[in-house]
Scaffold this motif. Structure first.
Motif, PDB file in Angstrom:
ATOM      1  N   ILE A 121       0.843  -1.198   0.000  1.00 53.60           N
ATOM      2  CA  ILE A 121       0.000   0.000   0.000  1.00 53.60           C
ATOM      3  C   ILE A 121       0.873   1.240   0.000  1.00 53.60           C
ATOM      4  O   ILE A 121       1.858   1.323   0.736  1.00 53.60           O
ATOM      5  CB  ILE A 121      -0.923   0.028   1.234  1.00 53.60           C
ATOM      6  N   ASN A 161      -9.340   3.981  -1.295  1.00 54.19           N
ATOM      7  CA  ASN A 161      -8.341   2.985  -1.669  1.00 54.19           C
ATOM      8  C   ASN A 161      -8.547   2.594  -3.128  1.00 54.19           C
ATOM      9  O   ASN A 161      -9.647   2.195  -3.511  1.00 54.19           O
ATOM     10  CB  ASN A 161      -8.506   1.764  -0.758  1.00 54.19           C
ATOM     11  N   LYS A 207      -6.887   0.242  -6.374  1.00 52.25           N
ATOM     12  CA  LYS A 207      -5.962  -0.837  -6.735  1.00 52.25           C
ATOM     13  C   LYS A 207      -5.222  -0.417  -8.001  1.00 52.25           C
ATOM     14  O   LYS A 207      -5.824  -0.066  -9.006  1.00 52.25           O
ATOM     15  CB  LYS A 207      -6.734  -2.131  -6.975  1.00 52.25           C
ATOM     16  N   SER A 233      -1.962  -1.060  -3.631  1.00 47.32           N
ATOM     17  CA  SER A 233      -3.077  -0.142  -3.401  1.00 47.32           C
ATOM     18  C   SER A 233      -2.546   1.266  -3.180  1.00 47.32           C
ATOM     19  O   SER A 233      -1.475   1.452  -2.594  1.00 47.32           O
ATOM     20  CB  SER A 233      -3.880  -0.564  -2.177  1.00 47.32           C
ATOM     21  N   VAL A 240      -3.758   4.814  -1.416  1.00 54.02           N
ATOM     22  CA  VAL A 240      -4.737   5.405  -0.514  1.00 54.02           C
ATOM     23  C   VAL A 240      -4.462   6.897  -0.405  1.00 54.02           C
ATOM     24  O   VAL A 240      -3.334   7.307  -0.109  1.00 54.02           O
ATOM     25  CB  VAL A 240      -4.657   4.759   0.894  1.00 54.02           C
ATOM     26  N   ILE A 252      -5.512   0.476   7.473  1.00 55.03           N
ATOM     27  CA  ILE A 252      -4.566  -0.001   6.455  1.00 55.03           C
ATOM     28  C   ILE A 252      -3.825  -1.224   6.978  1.00 55.03           C
ATOM     29  O   ILE A 252      -3.667  -2.211   6.257  1.00 55.03           O
ATOM     30  CB  ILE A 252      -3.598   1.134   6.049  1.00 55.03           C
ATOM     31  N   SER A 291      -6.016  -4.195   6.745  1.00 55.05           N
ATOM     32  CA  SER A 291      -6.245  -4.653   5.363  1.00 55.05           C
ATOM     33  C   SER A 291      -5.098  -5.484   4.815  1.00 55.05           C
ATOM     34  O   SER A 291      -5.283  -6.258   3.885  1.00 55.05           O
ATOM     35  CB  SER A 291      -6.531  -3.458   4.440  1.00 55.05           C
TER      36      SER A 291
END
Length: 157
Positions: free
Chosen positions: A79, A112, A114, A120, A122, A149, A152
Motif C-alpha cells: 500500500i 483505496n 488498486k 493499493s 490510498v 490499512i 487490510s
C-alpha cells in the motif's frame, strides 16, 4: 535528512504512526533520535525544495526514476499512502506513465484504489498544520486510517 523530521507536520504524523504502532516513538527530531518504522517507509514525491514550495509537473516528473527505484526495492510493498493531493496526483501520473494506467483516480481521503501492479493507493490529507488546525485531519482520523490499512494487509499487533 529524513522526510517529515523536526517540524509541525512531523510532530502530528509520527504521533499518529506511533498510535497505530507503525513507529517505535512518537517523534522524529533528527536522524539519530532512535526512530524506527514498523512495516512502513516514507519518501517524498519531489526530492528537492521547489521555489515557493510549489512543485511544477516537470519537477515532479524528473523525480520519477527515484520513485520507481524505491518501488522496486520495496519487495513487500502493498500500500502507498499518499500524504496530500500533490503526492497522490504524482503517484497516479507515475503509474500512468510507467504502467499504462487508464482509470481516473480522484483524491479522496481514505479512498483505496488498486493499481495495475497489485499495490493499493490510498489518499490521505497531508499532515500540515493548516489541515490539522482547520480540523480537516485530526489525530483520531489519521490514526484510524493507519490502523485500517494495517488490518487490510494483516499487520495486526
Amino acid at each position: 535528512g529524513r522526510v517529515f523530521t523536526g517540524d509541525k507536520s512531523s510532530e502530528f504524523l509520527y504521533k499518529c504512526m506511533f498510535n497505530a504502532k507503525l513507529s517505535n516513538q512518537s517523534k522524529s527530531e533528527n536522524i539519530n533520535d532512535g526512530l524506527r518504522l514498523n512495516n512502513a517507509f516514507i519518501t517524498a514525491a519531489l526530492k528537492c525544495v521547489p521555489p515557493e514550495d510549489k512543485p511544477k509537473k516537470d519537477e515532479l516528473n524528473n523525480c520519477f526514476n527515484f520513485f520507481k527505484q524505491e518501488i522496486y526495492l520495496l519487495n513487500n510493498l502493498k500500500i502507498i499512502v499518499a500524504l496530500g493531493k500533490i503526492a497522490f496526483d504524482t503517484c497516479v501520473n507515475f503509474y500512468k506513465s510507467n504502467y499504462d494506467l487508464k482509470n481516473q483516480y480522484k483524491f479522496i481521503h481514505g479512498k483505496n484504489y488498486k493499481l495495475p501492479n497489485g499495490i493499493s493507493l490510498v489518499g490521505c490529507y497531508h499532515p500540515s498544520p493548516r489541515n490539522v488546525n482547520t480540523g480537516r485531519i485530526n489525530e483520531i482520523k489519521m490514526t484510524r486510517l493507519f490502523k485500517n490499512i494495517k488490518k487490510s494487509v494483516n499487520l495486526l499487533d
